[in-house]
Design a protein around this motif. Structure first.
Motif, PDB file in Angstrom:
ATOM      1  N   THR A 153      22.313  -8.257 -21.830  1.00  0.00           N
ATOM      2  CA  THR A 153      23.560  -7.759 -22.383  1.00  0.00           C
ATOM      3  C   THR A 153      23.255  -6.984 -23.652  1.00  0.00           C
ATOM      4  OG1 THR A 153      24.754  -9.668 -21.522  1.00  0.00           O
ATOM      5  CG2 THR A 153      25.854  -8.379 -23.222  1.00  0.00           C
ATOM      6  N   THR A 154      23.631  -5.709 -23.677  1.00  0.00           N
ATOM      7  CA  THR A 154      23.328  -4.876 -24.837  1.00  0.00           C
ATOM      8  C   THR A 154      24.184  -5.229 -26.037  1.00  0.00           C
ATOM      9  OG1 THR A 154      24.917  -3.163 -24.179  1.00  0.00           O
ATOM     10  CG2 THR A 154      22.681  -3.011 -23.270  1.00  0.00           C
ATOM     11  N   GLY A 155      25.406  -5.704 -25.782  1.00  0.00           N
ATOM     12  CA  GLY A 155      26.295  -6.068 -26.872  1.00  0.00           C
ATOM     13  C   GLY A 155      26.965  -4.888 -27.545  1.00  0.00           C
ATOM     14  N   ARG A 156      26.735  -3.682 -27.059  1.00  0.00           N
ATOM     15  CA  ARG A 156      27.338  -2.509 -27.689  1.00  0.00           C
ATOM     16  C   ARG A 156      28.830  -2.411 -27.405  1.00  0.00           C
ATOM     17  NH1 ARG A 156      22.681   1.954 -26.024  1.00  0.00           N
ATOM     18  NH2 ARG A 156      20.955   0.989 -27.217  1.00  0.00           N
ATOM     19  N   THR A 157      29.234  -2.819 -26.207  1.00  0.00           N
ATOM     20  CA  THR A 157      30.640  -2.790 -25.833  1.00  0.00           C
ATOM     21  C   THR A 157      30.951  -4.056 -25.041  1.00  0.00           C
ATOM     22  OG1 THR A 157      30.339  -1.707 -23.688  1.00  0.00           O
ATOM     23  CG2 THR A 157      30.502  -0.279 -25.626  1.00  0.00           C
ATOM     24  N   THR A 158      32.230  -4.255 -24.782  1.00  0.00           N
ATOM     25  CA  THR A 158      32.647  -5.377 -23.933  1.00  0.00           C
ATOM     26  C   THR A 158      32.797  -4.953 -22.479  1.00  0.00           C
ATOM     27  OG1 THR A 158      34.970  -4.912 -24.429  1.00  0.00           O
ATOM     28  CG2 THR A 158      33.825  -6.513 -25.844  1.00  0.00           C
ATOM     29  N   ARG A 190      29.371  -1.880 -18.492  1.00  0.00           N
ATOM     30  CA  ARG A 190      28.151  -1.084 -18.654  1.00  0.00           C
ATOM     31  C   ARG A 190      27.189  -1.694 -19.662  1.00  0.00           C
ATOM     32  NH1 ARG A 190      32.099   2.338 -20.979  1.00  0.00           N
ATOM     33  NH2 ARG A 190      31.964   2.498 -23.255  1.00  0.00           N
ATOM     34  N   SER A 191      27.662  -2.672 -20.445  1.00  0.00           N
ATOM     35  CA  SER A 191      26.763  -3.346 -21.380  1.00  0.00           C
ATOM     36  C   SER A 191      25.990  -4.472 -20.716  1.00  0.00           C
ATOM     37  CB  SER A 191      27.554  -3.892 -22.569  1.00  0.00           C
ATOM     38  OG  SER A 191      28.410  -4.948 -22.168  1.00  0.00           O
ATOM     39  N   SER A 217      23.349  -0.937 -14.693  1.00  0.00           N
ATOM     40  CA  SER A 217      24.428  -1.701 -15.300  1.00  0.00           C
ATOM     41  C   SER A 217      25.422  -2.091 -14.223  1.00  0.00           C
ATOM     42  CB  SER A 217      25.117  -0.878 -16.386  1.00  0.00           C
ATOM     43  OG  SER A 217      25.946   0.113 -15.798  1.00  0.00           O
TER      44      SER A 217
END
Length: 613
Positions: free
Chosen positions: A178-183, A186-187, A199
Motif C-alpha cells: 500500500t503506497t499510502g498516497r491516496t485512499t 490505485r494505492s 494496482s
C-alpha cells in the motif's frame, strides 16, 4: 451462539472428535444466524476471517424445535430448528471454515499467499517465520449464482499475458503493498517476483474478470473445498469481504394463526405422517392404546377433525406466487382473514389474540380507516430459506441464484420464533377504489411501475426488444407501504419503541388493503402492551393526524416532493431519509416503493393523497 472452526478436512465418521475439540472463535446471537451471519456469510473475528458452514455440519439432533404447519408446507420441509446454542444439550455452536484463503504478512515483505503456506502455529493467525499477525485478503469474487472464490491476484498481475500463459510457481511469488498516497484502489499494488505489478484500480468493474479471462470456478467454500461446481456461465464480480452484496438472506416468515396454533394441531404434529393414513376407527384405537389424548382435554372427535383438516391443507395445490409481492401471497391471505376477525384467547390459542378496540371508531372511518384491530399477542416464525449474492433479491428469483444451505437435501431449515404485539389497520374499500381511479395516484404509480419494469428487465438480462416482466406495483401498494412507514416513525416517538424494533407486514392485493405494524422479539419485551395501546381509536386518530402533518413537509422540500426518481434503482418518488424512510430491518422491501404524495397529495393536486381532506 458460539462459532467454531471447521477448516480441517475430515473423513466420514470422524466428525464428532474434531468438532468437540474445536475452541469457540466468537459468538453471535441466534437471530443473526438468519439475518446477518447465516450459512454462506463471511464473519470476521479479530484478525481472521471465516465463512459460516453448511447445515449438514450443525450439531442438531432430535425432532424439530419449531412447528409452523403453514410455513412448513410452503417451504416443503417437515420442521424447523433453532440454531444450536453454545451449551449442550441444545448444541455446541455453529461451524465455520476459513475464508478467504489468501492472507498477507506485513513482516515478511508483505508476502501474499494461501494461509497454510505461512505455517501458522495451531489456533493462531501468525506467520511462523516472523511472528507477525496475518491479514486476510480484503477482496473476493462472487457471481450471481451464489458462488464465491478468492480474488485472482495472480491473474490480475499478469493480465497483460492474458492470465493464461503464466502459471503460479516459485518464480511467481506475490506481495501486497500500500503506497499510502491516496485512499483509492490505485494505492494498493500487487507485485510479483518476476517483476510484474498492478494496482487494484478498476478491479470492481462489472466485466473486468471477463477481460482478464477469469471465469467463475463455482466455489462453494461454506460447503467445503470439494463442493465447487465448475463450469458456471456467469462472470464473477469483485466484492469487498465485508460488503453487504456478498450475502443477501432469503428469509420467509409466517404468523401462527388458528387453527394451526391450537394445542390439538401441535399435539398431532409429530404423529401426523402416521395418523393421516389411518381411517377414523383405527385412529381412535391408536389414540386409546397410546394414551396420546390423556390429560389433554381433547376428544377422539377433536383428533380426527384436526388430522383431516391438516390432511386437506397438505393436499391442496399451492398457488404460484412468482411475479408478485409477498404481501399478496397465499400465506398473507390466510393471515388477513384472521386479522379482520375477533379471535379471543379461548379460540385463538396461546400464540394469537386479535380483538376489537373498546373505543368508538367512527372518527377513524371518516378518515378512511375501515377497521382497526388490536393484536394483543402474536407469534412469528422466521426461516432462512436460502441466500443470494451480488444482486439483492427481487420479486422472484430463479433457482440457479438460490444457493444451497447444505450438500444434501435436508427436511428442515434454520428458524427462530418471536413473540410480539401489534396493531392492524384496514382501509375503506369503496373509498380506496374511488381514489385509485383518480388521475393523480394512477399517474404517480405509473412512474414507479415504469422504473420497476426497467429494473426487472435489467435483472433478467433482457434486451429492449424482449417483452420485459410485468411489474405488479400498484398505487394501493405504494399507499399502504408509505402509510406503514409514517406510522412506524410516529409510534417510535410516541410509544417509546425504537423504530428498528417495529416492523411492517403488508396485506395488499385487489382484495386486500391492510397493514400490521408490530414489534416482535425473542424475549418478553415485545409484548408489554405499549404498542397495542396505540391502536385504540382516540390514540390512533391522534397518531395518524400527527404522522400526516409530520410528512406534509420535508426538510428536503421542494426537491423531495418534486422528485421523479429517488432511492435505489429509482424506485421511490417523494420519499427520503428526512421524511418516510425507516431502518431496513423494519421494511419488507428495503425502503423501496414509497411516495408520501399518495398520503397527503401534492401542492398542485391535493386529491392525489388518500388523506388529503
Amino acid at each position: 451462539m458460539a462459532l467454531r472452526d471447521k477448516s480441517k478436512r475430515q473423513e466420514p465418521g470422524q466428525r464428532s472428535a474434531a468438532l468437540e475439540s474445536s475452541q469457540p472463535l466468537g459468538a453471535v446471537r441466534r437471530a443473526q444466524l438468519l439475518t446477518t451471519y447465516g450459512v454462506g456469510a463471511m464473519v470476521a473475528f479479530d484478525d481472521q476471517s471465516f465463512i459460516v458452514s453448511g447445515l449438514d455440519t450443525w450439531n442438531v439432533v432430535g425432532r424439530p424445535d419449531i412447528v409452523e404447519p403453514r410455513l412448513q408446507r410452503y417451504l416443503s420441509v417437515k420442521g424447523f430448528r433453532l440454531p444450536p446454542a453454545f451449551d449442550p444439550p441444545a448444541g455446541d455452536g455453529v461451524r465455520v471454515r476459513r475464508f478467504p484463503r489468501m492472507y498477507s504478512c506485513a513482516g515478511c515483505g508483505h508476502n501474499l499467499r494461501p494461509f497454510e503456506e505461512f505455517n501458522p502455529p495451531p489456533g493462531k493467525s501468525e506467520c511462523a517465520a516472523c511472528g507477525t499477525p496475518l491479514t486476510p485478503s480484503r477482496f473476493v469474487i462472487a457471481c450471481e449464482y451464489g458462488h464465491l472464490n478468492d480474488f485472482p491476484y495472480h491473474a490480475w498481475v499478469h493480465n497483460d499475458n492474458d492470465g493464461e500463459t503464466v502459471r503460479p510457481g516459485r518464480d511467481h511469488r506475490l506481495s501486497l503493498h500500500t503506497t499510502g498516497r491516496t485512499t483509492a484502489l490505485r494505492s494498493i499494488v500487487v507485485t510479483c517476483s518476476c517483476g510484474a505489478s498492478a494496482s487494484l484500480e478498476g478491479a470492481f468493474g462489472r466485466f473486468v474478470m471477463r477481460d482478464i479471462k477469469v471465469s467463475c470456478e463455482g466455489g462453494r467454500p461454506w460447503l467445503g473445498e470439494q463442493a465447487a461446481r465448475p463450469g458456471c456461465p456467469m462472470t464473477p464480480r469483485t466484492l469487498q469481504r465485508g460488503s453487504s452484496a456478498a450475502w443477501f438472506p432469503l428469509v420467509r416468515s409466517a404468523l401462527s394463526i388458528p387453527p394451526w396454533n391450537e394445542g390439538i394441531h401441535l399435539l398431532i404434529h409429530d404423529r401426523f405422517d402416521m395418523l393421516q393414513h389411518l381411517d377414523d376407527g383405527t385412529m381412535a384405537t391408536v389414540a386409546e392404546k397410546t394414551g396420546m389424548l390423556e390429560n389433554t382435554g381433547y376428544s377422539i372427535e377433536d383428533l380426527v377433525t384436526a388430522v383431516r383438516q391438516r390432511q386437506k391443507i397438505e393436499n391442496e395445490q399451492l398457488e404460484d406466487d412468482d411475479g408478485q409481492f409477498e404481501s399478496a401471497g397465499e400465506l398473507r391471505r390466510e393471515e388477513y382473514e384472521k386479522l379482520i376477525q375477533t379471535t379471543h384467547e379461548g379460540s385463538g390459542g396461546r400464540d394469537f389474540e386479535c380483538v376489537r378496540p373498546s373505543g368508538d371508531s367512527a372518527p377513524l372511518r371518516k378518515m378512511g380507516i375501515a377497521q382497526n384491530m388490536l393484536v394483543k399477542r402474536l407469534r412469528e416464525v422466521r426461516v432462512l430459506k436460502s441466500f443470494v449474492r451480488v444482486e439483492a433479491p427481487g420479486l422472484s428469483e430463479p433457482n440457479d441464484r438460490k444457493a444451497e444451505l447444505s450438500l444434501g437435501k435436508l427436511d428442515w431449515l434454520p428458524a427462530i420464533e418471536v413473540i410480539g404485539e401489534g396493531v392492524f389497520l384496514r382501509l375503506d374499500d369503496d373509498r380506496l377504489v374511488g381514489w385509485e381511479k383518480c388521475e393523480g395516484p394512477s399517474t404517480r404509480a405509473q412512474v414507479l411501475r415504469h422504473n420497476h419494469t426497467i429494473h426487472l428487465r435489467q435483472r433478467a438480462g433482457l434486451s429492449k426488444k424482449t417483452t420485459p416482466p410485468e411489474s405488479p406495483l400498484t398505487a394501493r401498494f405504494v399507499l399502504m407501504h408509505t402509510l406503514a412507514h409514517a406510522l412506524i416513525n410516529e409510534w417510535s416517538l410516541d410509544a417509546g419503541y425504537p423504530a428498528a424494533s417495529l416492523r411492517e407486514r403488508l396485506y395488499v392485493s385487489d382484495k386486500m388493503a391492510g397493514v400490521l405494524i408490530y414489534t416482535a422479539t425473542s424475549d418478553s419485551a415485545g409484548s408489554l402492551g405499549g404498542l397495542v395501546s396505540q391502536g385504540e381509536p382516540h390514540r390512533l386518530r391522534s397518531s395518524l393526524e400527527s404522522a400526516l402533518e409530520r410528512i406534509s413537509w420535508c426538510s428536503a422540500d421542494p426537491l423531495c416532493m418534486e422528485a421523479t426518481a429517488g432511492g435505489a434503482d429509482s424506485l421511490n418518488l417523494a420519499a427520503c431519509h428526512a421524511c418516510v424512510l425507516v431502518p431496513e430491518t423494519s421494511c419488507e422491501t428495503n425502503n423501496a416503493f414509497l411516495d408520501r404524495a399518495l398520503l397527503i397529495g401534492t401542492p398542485d393536486i391535493h386529491a392525489t393523497g388518500y388523506f388529503h381532506d
